[in-house]
Enzyme design. Structure first.
Site, short mmCIF file in Angstrom:
data_model
loop_
_atom_site.label_atom_id
_atom_site.label_comp_id
_atom_site.label_asym_id
_atom_site.label_seq_id
_atom_site.Cartn_x
_atom_site.Cartn_y
_atom_site.Cartn_z
N HIS A 44 0.73 -1.34 -0.28
CA HIS A 44 0.54 0.19 0.12
C HIS A 44 0.95 0.85 -0.13
CE1 HIS A 44 -3.17 -2.45 1.33
NE2 HIS A 44 -4.07 -2.30 0.86
N LYS B 193 -0.39 4.71 4.44
CA LYS B 193 -0.74 3.47 5.65
C LYS B 193 -0.46 3.33 6.71
CE LYS B 193 -3.45 -0.62 5.01
NZ LYS B 193 -4.91 0.18 5.36
N1 LIG Z 1 -12.05 -1.27 3.12
C1 LIG Z 1 -11.87 -0.95 2.62
O1 LIG Z 1 -12.23 -1.15 1.59
C2 LIG Z 1 -11.05 0.04 2.72
C3 LIG Z 1 -10.52 0.27 3.91
N2 LIG Z 1 -9.72 1.52 4.27
C4 LIG Z 1 -9.73 2.33 5.49
O2 LIG Z 1 -10.51 2.97 5.57
C5 LIG Z 1 -9.43 3.97 6.67
C6 LIG Z 1 -9.66 5.30 6.60
O3 LIG Z 1 -8.58 5.61 5.12
P1 LIG Z 1 -8.29 7.09 4.08
O4 LIG Z 1 -9.02 7.68 3.30
O5 LIG Z 1 -7.55 6.35 3.39
O6 LIG Z 1 -7.65 7.19 5.20
P2 LIG Z 1 -7.33 9.33 5.26
O7 LIG Z 1 -6.57 9.54 6.69
O8 LIG Z 1 -6.82 10.05 4.11
O9 LIG Z 1 -8.82 8.90 5.69
C7 LIG Z 1 -9.47 9.61 7.26
C8 LIG Z 1 -10.57 10.54 7.24
O10 LIG Z 1 -11.33 10.35 8.52
C9 LIG Z 1 -10.40 11.45 9.73
N3 LIG Z 1 -10.96 11.52 10.99
C10 LIG Z 1 -10.59 10.61 12.32
N4 LIG Z 1 -10.87 10.74 12.47
C11 LIG Z 1 -12.39 11.37 12.96
C12 LIG Z 1 -12.67 11.78 13.52
N5 LIG Z 1 -13.26 10.89 14.79
N6 LIG Z 1 -14.49 11.85 13.24
C13 LIG Z 1 -14.80 12.61 11.59
N7 LIG Z 1 -13.29 12.17 10.38
C14 LIG Z 1 -12.58 11.48 11.24
C15 LIG Z 1 -9.86 12.07 9.25
O11 LIG Z 1 -8.98 13.51 9.26
P3 LIG Z 1 -7.50 13.43 10.12
O12 LIG Z 1 -6.59 13.25 9.16
O13 LIG Z 1 -7.60 15.88 10.79
O14 LIG Z 1 -7.58 12.58 11.94
C16 LIG Z 1 -9.00 11.59 7.73
O15 LIG Z 1 -9.85 13.07 6.89
C17 LIG Z 1 -8.46 3.23 7.09
O16 LIG Z 1 -8.75 2.00 7.99
C18 LIG Z 1 -8.46 2.25 5.45
O17 LIG Z 1 -8.07 0.81 5.96
C19 LIG Z 1 -9.52 2.27 2.72
C20 LIG Z 1 -10.07 1.67 1.78
C21 LIG Z 1 -10.86 1.44 1.39
O1 LIG Z 2 -5.63 1.85 3.35
C1 LIG Z 2 -5.91 1.49 2.12
O2 LIG Z 2 -5.90 2.75 1.49
C2 LIG Z 2 -6.87 0.99 1.84
N1 LIG Z 2 -6.94 -0.01 2.29
C3 LIG Z 2 -7.84 -1.47 3.35
C4 LIG Z 2 -6.90 -2.38 3.96
O3 LIG Z 2 -6.43 -1.99 4.75
O4 LIG Z 2 -6.86 -4.11 3.09
C5 LIG Z 2 -8.64 -1.69 1.67
C6 LIG Z 2 -7.64 -1.26 0.97
O5 LIG Z 2 -6.81 -2.44 0.13
C7 LIG Z 2 -6.78 0.23 0.60
#
Ligand SMILES: NC(=O)C1=CN([C@@H]2O[C@H](COP(=O)(O)OP(=O)(O)OC[C@H]3O[C@@H](n4cnc5c(N)ncnc54)[C@H](OP(=O)(O)O)[C@@H]3O)[C@@H](O)[C@H]2O)C=CC1
Ligand SMILES: O=C(O)C1=N[C@H](C(=O)O)C[C@H](O)C1
Length: 274
Positions: A160, A164
């Site tokens: 990734h 991450k």
């Molecule tokens: N299941 C799936 O298919 C996928 C899962 N993911 C997962 O999703 C999560 C997020 O990934 P990603 O978008 O890349 O991460 P980012 O860090 O880009 O986004 C997370 C966002 O959530 C915000 N946030 C954190 N805490 C709070 C809160 N208490 N209230 C409101 N907003 C909050 C962060 O703000 P701040 O920066 O201020 O902390 C940030 O803007 C990860 O755990 C990732 O592994 C990602 C892609 C696909």
């Molecule tokens: O953090 C990410 O970006 C992603 N998180 C998920 C994971 O932990 O597997 C899904 C995807 O691979 C992207």
């Protein structure tokens, strides 16, 4: 079920997934962006969610009060952090709405709290929301069931982007759980998550994990079945975050008329075997 567009809240609205969700909700029928939430003190609070996602103004201002946002909504799409997700699951239970959880890195204690919230909320949680990964997990379970653990070693490799924060990825763990299910073993007691120094020979029947981080990689996963003289590899490449966002919206629409409970993407996609 209502014919009206489902009213969704995006929490973590300014994040990588939050922005992707806002763009997708804007472009498809059947769902509408009811509210967008970031943490209190975030520089994005007060900004238009569409401006942040690159759409231009859409008239939805990012707020910092999740309960207020949930009360008149039907579902929340959550890709944030484990601590935030636990809080949101409690609020989704209070508001009796759908909570789609993509957040990874949750610990057993977090999952217990999310499970408790699912007594009142309809929760869909998965380490990967894409169709391709969930289909591949079914194939990984079948392969693990078919291949003798004394002769075939299972290793899961993931890469990734450099931002991450959790490892192994939620997807790697999802594949590990699928392989463990195929072998009828407990993943936690059979997984090898770190190797360093003089490790000794590989123990038969274990499931190994290897993690790479760098650049802007969206998500690369391979499940390797290594036998004597041959390797079978099941692999998935994510080229765009919209595959996760599409799955999350599908999950919200699927859960709209379901009873409270904790569901997976396999349930949503009709791929669940148990
Ligand atoms: N299941 C799936 O298919 C996928 C899962 N993911 C997962 O999703 C999560 C997020 O990934 P990603 O978008 O890349 O991460 P980012 O860090 O880009 O986004 C997370 C966002 O959530 C915000 N946030 C954190 N805490 C709070 C809160 N208490 N209230 C409101 N907003 C909050 C962060 O703000 P701040 O920066 O201020 O902390 C940030 O803007 C990860 O755990 C990732 O592994 C990602 C892609 C696909
Ligand atoms: O953090 C990410 O970006 C992603 N998180 C998920 C994971 O932990 O597997 C899904 C995807 O691979 C992207």
């Amino acid at each position: 079920m209502s014919d009206a567009a489902m009213k969704l809240v995006v929490v973590g609205a300014a994040g990588r997934m939050g922005q992707t969700l806002i763009r997708l909700i804007h472009s498809i029928d059947g769902v509408t962006l009811h509210a967008a939430v970031e943490r209190a003190g975030s520089p994005f609070v007060g900004k238009d969610a569409g401006e942040i996602a690159g759409l231009g103004s859409i008239g939805v201002v990012i707020g910092d009060d999740p309960l207020n946002a949930f009360l008149d909504a039907e579902g929340v799409l959550d890709f944030t952090s484990p601590a935030a997700t636990v809080e949101f699951s409690g609020l989704a239970a209070q508001a009796r709405i759908v909570h789609v959880i993509g957040t990874t890195g949750c610990l057993p204690d977090d999952n217990a709290k999310i499970g408790a919230a699912a007594r009142h909320a309809r929760i869909v949680k998965s380490g990967n929301m894409s169709l391709g990964v969930n289909l591949l997990s079914v194939l990984a379970e079948q392969a693990a069931r078919a291949l003798d653990p004394d002769d075939w070693d299972i290793e899961i490799l993931e890469m990734h982007h450099k931002h991450k924060v959790d490892a192994p990825s939620g997807t790697a763990l999802l594949f590990g759980e699928a392989a463990a299910k195929g072998r009828s073993i407990d993943l936690a007691s059979k997984s090898v998550r770190v190797r360093d120094g003089h490790t000794g020979a590989r123990e038969a029947g274990t499931i190994g994990f290897a993690t790479l981080r760098g650049g802007s990689v969206i998500g690369e996963h391979s499940v390797l079945f290594a036998g004597e003289g041959e390797i079978v590899t099941l692999s998935h490449s994510a080229a765009d975050r919209s595959i996760f966002a599409r799955g999350a919206i599908k999950a919200a629409l699927w859960a709209r008329d379901k009873k409270p409970g904790l569901y997976s993407m396999l349930d949503v996609l009709g791929l669940s075997s148990s």
